[in-house]
Motif scaffolding. Structure first.
Motif, PDB file in Angstrom:
ATOM      1  N   UNK A  60      31.218  61.150  -4.023  1.00 16.40           N
ATOM      2  CA  UNK A  60      30.821  60.226  -5.073  1.00 16.40           C
ATOM      3  C   UNK A  60      31.501  58.900  -4.765  1.00 16.40           C
ATOM      4  N   UNK A  61      30.720  57.891  -4.452  1.00 19.01           N
ATOM      5  CA  UNK A  61      31.241  56.615  -3.979  1.00 19.01           C
ATOM      6  C   UNK A  61      31.261  55.618  -5.140  1.00 19.01           C
ATOM      7  N   UNK A  62      32.440  55.137  -5.472  1.00 20.68           N
ATOM      8  CA  UNK A  62      32.617  54.145  -6.530  1.00 20.68           C
ATOM      9  C   UNK A  62      33.042  52.839  -5.876  1.00 20.68           C
ATOM     10  N   UNK A  63      32.237  51.813  -6.042  1.00 22.58           N
ATOM     11  CA  UNK A  63      32.629  50.490  -5.540  1.00 22.58           C
ATOM     12  C   UNK A  63      32.481  49.487  -6.685  1.00 22.58           C
ATOM     13  N   UNK A  64      33.337  48.495  -6.670  1.00 21.08           N
ATOM     14  CA  UNK A  64      33.377  47.574  -7.804  1.00 21.08           C
ATOM     15  C   UNK A  64      33.799  46.187  -7.343  1.00 21.08           C
ATOM     16  N   UNK A  65      33.546  45.227  -8.212  1.00 19.23           N
ATOM     17  CA  UNK A  65      33.977  43.854  -7.969  1.00 19.23           C
ATOM     18  C   UNK A  65      35.182  43.546  -8.851  1.00 19.23           C
ATOM     19  N   UNK A  66      36.256  43.079  -8.230  1.00 19.04           N
ATOM     20  CA  UNK A  66      37.398  42.645  -9.020  1.00 19.04           C
ATOM     21  C   UNK A  66      37.020  41.391  -9.806  1.00 19.04           C
ATOM     22  N   UNK A  67      37.774  41.044 -10.840  1.00 20.05           N
ATOM     23  CA  UNK A  67      37.451  39.847 -11.623  1.00 20.05           C
ATOM     24  C   UNK A  67      37.300  38.606 -10.749  1.00 20.05           C
ATOM     25  N   UNK A  68      36.242  37.848 -11.018  1.00 16.42           N
ATOM     26  CA  UNK A  68      35.980  36.646 -10.237  1.00 16.42           C
ATOM     27  C   UNK A  68      35.349  36.921  -8.894  1.00 16.42           C
ATOM     28  N   UNK A  69      34.980  38.167  -8.623  1.00 15.73           N
ATOM     29  CA  UNK A  69      34.322  38.529  -7.376  1.00 15.73           C
ATOM     30  C   UNK A  69      32.968  39.162  -7.695  1.00 15.73           C
ATOM     31  N   UNK A  70      32.035  39.059  -6.752  1.00 13.07           N
ATOM     32  CA  UNK A  70      30.739  39.689  -6.932  1.00 13.07           C
ATOM     33  C   UNK A  70      30.072  39.262  -8.227  1.00 13.07           C
ATOM     34  N   UNK A  71      29.792  40.249  -9.086  1.00 15.22           N
ATOM     35  CA  UNK A  71      29.150  39.982 -10.368  1.00 15.22           C
ATOM     36  C   UNK A  71      30.091  40.165 -11.544  1.00 15.22           C
ATOM     37  N   UNK A  72      31.366  40.429 -11.288  1.00 15.05           N
ATOM     38  CA  UNK A  72      32.321  40.628 -12.376  1.00 15.05           C
ATOM     39  C   UNK A  72      32.687  39.297 -13.029  1.00 15.05           C
ATOM     40  N   UNK A  73      33.101  39.386 -14.281  1.00 19.34           N
ATOM     41  CA  UNK A  73      33.498  38.195 -15.031  1.00 19.34           C
ATOM     42  C   UNK A  73      34.801  37.624 -14.481  1.00 19.34           C
ATOM     43  N   UNK A  74      35.118  36.388 -14.843  1.00 21.92           N
ATOM     44  CA  UNK A  74      36.361  35.776 -14.348  1.00 21.92           C
ATOM     45  C   UNK A  74      37.602  36.515 -14.840  1.00 21.92           C
ATOM     46  N   UNK A  75      38.676  36.361 -14.083  1.00 21.58           N
ATOM     47  CA  UNK A  75      39.956  36.958 -14.463  1.00 21.58           C
ATOM     48  C   UNK A  75      40.533  36.231 -15.671  1.00 21.58           C
ATOM     49  N   UNK A  76      41.220  36.973 -16.521  1.00 19.52           N
ATOM     50  CA  UNK A  76      41.909  36.359 -17.654  1.00 19.52           C
ATOM     51  C   UNK A  76      43.378  36.102 -17.337  1.00 19.52           C
ATOM     52  N   UNK A  77      43.866  36.655 -16.215  1.00 13.71           N
ATOM     53  CA  UNK A  77      45.267  36.465 -15.814  1.00 13.71           C
ATOM     54  C   UNK A  77      45.367  36.617 -14.304  1.00 13.71           C
ATOM     55  N   UNK A  78      46.374  36.022 -13.671  1.00 13.87           N
ATOM     56  CA  UNK A  78      46.549  36.188 -12.230  1.00 13.87           C
ATOM     57  C   UNK A  78      46.791  37.654 -11.876  1.00 13.87           C
ATOM     58  N   UNK A  79      46.327  38.098 -10.719  1.00 17.02           N
ATOM     59  CA  UNK A  79      46.481  39.508 -10.335  1.00 17.02           C
ATOM     60  C   UNK A  79      47.918  39.859  -9.969  1.00 17.02           C
ATOM     61  N   UNK A  80      48.248  41.139 -10.168  1.00 15.95           N
ATOM     62  CA  UNK A  80      49.513  41.722  -9.726  1.00 15.95           C
ATOM     63  C   UNK A  80      49.196  43.032  -9.019  1.00 15.95           C
ATOM     64  N   UNK A  81      50.120  43.527  -8.234  1.00 17.04           N
ATOM     65  CA  UNK A  81      49.902  44.796  -7.544  1.00 17.04           C
ATOM     66  C   UNK A  81      49.754  45.934  -8.551  1.00 17.04           C
ATOM     67  N   UNK A  82      50.654  45.992  -9.519  1.00 23.95           N
ATOM     68  CA  UNK A  82      50.581  47.043 -10.527  1.00 23.95           C
ATOM     69  C   UNK A  82      49.316  46.909 -11.359  1.00 23.95           C
ATOM     70  N   UNK A  83      48.938  45.676 -11.684  1.00 21.91           N
ATOM     71  CA  UNK A  83      47.737  45.460 -12.466  1.00 21.91           C
ATOM     72  C   UNK A  83      46.489  45.909 -11.741  1.00 21.91           C
ATOM     73  N   UNK A  84      46.428  45.668 -10.437  1.00 21.14           N
ATOM     74  CA  UNK A  84      45.263  46.095  -9.665  1.00 21.14           C
ATOM     75  C   UNK A  84      45.224  47.610  -9.521  1.00 21.14           C
ATOM     76  N   UNK A  85      46.391  48.240  -9.398  1.00 20.61           N
ATOM     77  CA  UNK A  85      46.437  49.704  -9.365  1.00 20.61           C
ATOM     78  C   UNK A  85      45.935  50.281 -10.683  1.00 20.61           C
TER      79      UNK A  85
END
Length: 270
Positions: A47-72
């Motif tokens: 089962x393949x799950x692929x996604x766009x992070x905020x501000x990428x692809x079709x996802x909405x803009x980020x509300x905060x700068x990314x962090x390693x823990x936040x992305x996990x």
């Protein structure tokens, strides 16, 4: 194709195939469709799950700068949102998303079956910048106001991705937006900070004992890059493999190598 809301942000996600779950996360400025050559090779078995992070692809803009823990945590929340996948998954990170995938394995060990790093970013001595985020926002706003994304976004994408197989309609839909320009600049601005955070996580959160880890590198003739990728593999106790020939976008140049790494890791994990 669907959208799920995580932390108040609409995330674009695509789920295909059947079997044990693998999550695919692409590098800086890339989109879900950059995994298209790999998915047919995995979907009969995973089962393949692929996604766009905020501000990428079709996802909405980020509300905060990314962090390693936040992305996990984003990956964990995404799995919950698309069907409550609680069984351990194979997490695959390309380039900067290698930081996120490794952080997931360290912070969510019970949910990790295997880790595959596809020509992952490597930073032995990262130097975070306190001003980079503000500068990226200023630059993004200035370029957007000047109409640069609409005028040049698709052209810059085509220049960056050699022999780009993505349909022109998708390229225009994604890369003509200021949202993607701003998202890419924001992630790039946080690159050093996220790399430094991951180094700190390595000291505090070991990988699960016996976790199958693969470092799939694309040396492309660079002895220095190959040494750094091999050092990463040793640091993580990983199996090292070189995708040759291939450029940095291994999923486009050698989808067979990516699929083999994922399927082999899953077999070991089982």
């Amino acid at each position: 194709m669907t959208f799920v809301r995580i932390g108040g942000v609409a995330h674009h996600v695509v789920v295909e195939g059947s079997g044990p779950v693998c999550v695919l996360s692409a590098g800086l400025g890339l989109s879900w469709f950059d995994w298209d050559p790999v998915v047919p090779l995995l979907a009969p078995y995973r089962t393949v799950v692929r996604f766009d992070r905020p501000g990428h692809g079709l996802s909405a803009p980020a509300t905060a700068p990314p962090t390693a823990a936040g992305e996990a945590d984003r990956i964990a929340s995404l799995l919950d949102a698309v069907g409550g996948h609680r069984a351990p998954v194979t997490v695959v990170g390309h380039s900067i998303a290698g930081f996120h995938a490794e952080a997931f394995a360290r912070l969510h060990p019970a949910r990790t079956a295997a880790l595959v790093l596809v020509d992952s970013s490597v930073e032995e001595h990262p130097r975070p910048s306190r001003t980079a985020v503000a500068a990226s926002r200023f630059l993004g706003g200035t370029l957007a106001a000047a109409g640069v994304p609409a005028a040049l976004g698709p052209t810059l994408r085509r220049a960056a991705v050699r022999s780009d197989p993505a349909p022109s309609a998708l390229i225009r839909r994604v890369y003509r937006t200021s949202r993607v320009l701003r998202g890419t600049l924001l992630e790039n601005a946080r690159y050093g900070a996220v790399a430094a955070e991951l180094l700190a996580l390595r000291d505090r959160y070991p990988l699960p004992p016996g976790l199958p880890v693969t470092v799939l590198a694309a040396p492309d003739g660079s002895a220095r890059w190959e040494r750094r990728q091999r050092a990463l593999a040793r640091r993580l106790g990983a199996h090292y493999e070189a995708a040759v020939p291939s450029g940095h976008l291994v999923m486009l140049d050698r989808p067979d190598a990516v699929a083999r790494a994922v399927l082999r890791s899953g077999q070991v994990a089982a």
